[in-house]
Design an enzyme around this catalytic site. Sequence first.
Site, short mmCIF file in Angstrom:
data_model
loop_
_atom_site.label_atom_id
_atom_site.label_comp_id
_atom_site.label_asym_id
_atom_site.label_seq_id
_atom_site.Cartn_x
_atom_site.Cartn_y
_atom_site.Cartn_z
N ASP A 1 4.72 0.00 -0.44
CA ASP A 1 5.39 -1.05 0.31
C ASP A 1 4.12 -2.00 0.56
O ASP A 1 2.96 -1.86 1.10
CB ASP A 1 5.84 -0.50 1.46
CG ASP A 1 6.76 -1.55 2.25
OD1 ASP A 1 7.59 -2.05 1.68
OD2 ASP A 1 6.46 -1.92 3.64
N GLU B 1 4.74 -2.62 -4.79
CA GLU B 1 5.73 -3.74 -4.34
C GLU B 1 4.56 -4.97 -4.08
O GLU B 1 4.32 -4.88 -2.97
CB GLU B 1 6.49 -3.28 -3.05
CG GLU B 1 7.28 -4.30 -2.80
CD GLU B 1 7.60 -4.79 -1.51
OE1 GLU B 1 8.44 -5.36 -0.86
OE2 GLU B 1 6.86 -4.28 -0.49
#
Length: 534
Positions: free
Chosen positions: A202, A261
């Site tokens: 993330d 990401e």
Amino acid sequence: MQSEWWRSAAVYQLYVRSFADGDGDGDGDLAGARGRLDHLADLGVDAVWLTPFYRSPMADGGYDVADYCDVDPRFGTLADFDDLLARAHELGMRVLVDVVPNHTSDQHAWFVEALAATPGDPARERYLFRDGRGADGSLPPNDWESIFGGPAWTRVPDGQWYLHLFAPEQPDLNWRNPQVRAEFAKILGFWLDRGVDGFRIDVAHGMIKHPDLPDTGLHRQISLLGRAELPYFDQDEVHEIYRDWRRLLDSYDGGRIGVAEAWAPTSERLARYVRPDELHQAFNFALLEAPWSAAEFRTVVAESLATTERVGATTTWVLGNHDVRRPVTRYGDGERGLRRAAAAALLSFALPGSVYVYQGEELGLPEVLDLPEEVLQDPQRSSGADRGRDGCRVPMPWSGAHPPFGFSATAASWLPAPARWADRTVAAQREAPASVLRTYREALRIRREHPALGDGALRWLDAPEGVLAFAREPGLVCATNFGPDPVELDLPGRLLHRSDAFAGPVPEWTGTLPGECTAWLTTGSAQHTGATRP
């Protein structure tokens, strides 16, 4: 040599809280997910990515982690996770888990210790605490803005400020601190030792901030994410972290991977995350953001393939996830949106590289735009047209004629499913002679078996305006008509699959491609025989 399975993989994003409820409390959990893995095996995906299930106060859907090495009780136990992992492996699917290294929860033991400490204490060095500006320090240290709106700084009682690029409950870690780097090496090792096949990282672009914490001089900075250079994203030093992580991943057998990401201002900078000694994949959000246009899609595909090829990586195609409006709605909603979403999916499945499917896409689910105000939970929501990301997180409809459609046996789901989804459930579509689910399942079956699909190259073909066509060798042609009207194409071959198969029987290929539709043709001597690609 370890398997490079990720270069051609179809990966399914499973949003744990919204996939399946095993204990009847209205929240999805690991036991519920384990019980529904047969659906994913039947769908034909190669791997499953689980969103965060760690201990968390859930200020941001679990992306505010209080303990990275334990399961939040609402999602089950470590034993439940082990059972899910074992079942997925038994069904031939790999499992990726989310790791959230940019920030912790404000209830993480480290941050609790930092708040109890005084300015200058080593406990505060794990985060980014700074004195404020102005004569009395009452102004934030700089002009950085939170992704969720407002300043990216919150003041604590002793007068210092701490950085949070997301919600105030998500303080950013200081990745120049050796303790932070060592702790995350332990966290990754904990899950690798349990048998996970990799990590989705993330905010992979965010861990390193410019050391001077300079002002940006910009307003509405979130609108510049992935479009402009920002002093808190995509800093060069972040790649040192991923070189360390790659060495750790490579020390385990079985082809363990890292997926970034990452948002970067250019495709060249994004490709740096997947250099040979860094991560294995980086989500390609350019296709997700492209407007419905043959020219726009071709530009994105050509640039993406060219930049990843230069570093020897594969491209990872994404049309949706838990942070963006669902493709059906984004492409126009209703029947038009459904046609376009299916056409875009088959186009992406035919492109070189790996593909990700967000749960519910295989059912043609639209965004739920009419959720009652009182049930909204996303901290990103604001007044007006943008009501946050809850609309793409409404729980999966499994069966039955009424909400929660088999998601939970005894309770209403944490976000209510609309009654109009009765014909969109897994059971209804599985039993129907033609459905979106059947269309996706057949596409993924062909993608897994056809030797032309997955990793490799493409060759663009001449096509009329508004049509995108390319060949994959050996023996496959993909053509997408972005316009509303049928077009005649001079493309030989036998029809292998068409994106509008969900609407009913598809006729033999005669050269006519309907509007807003993708067709796969098998051609030449390499007619598809069902042989599985290596």
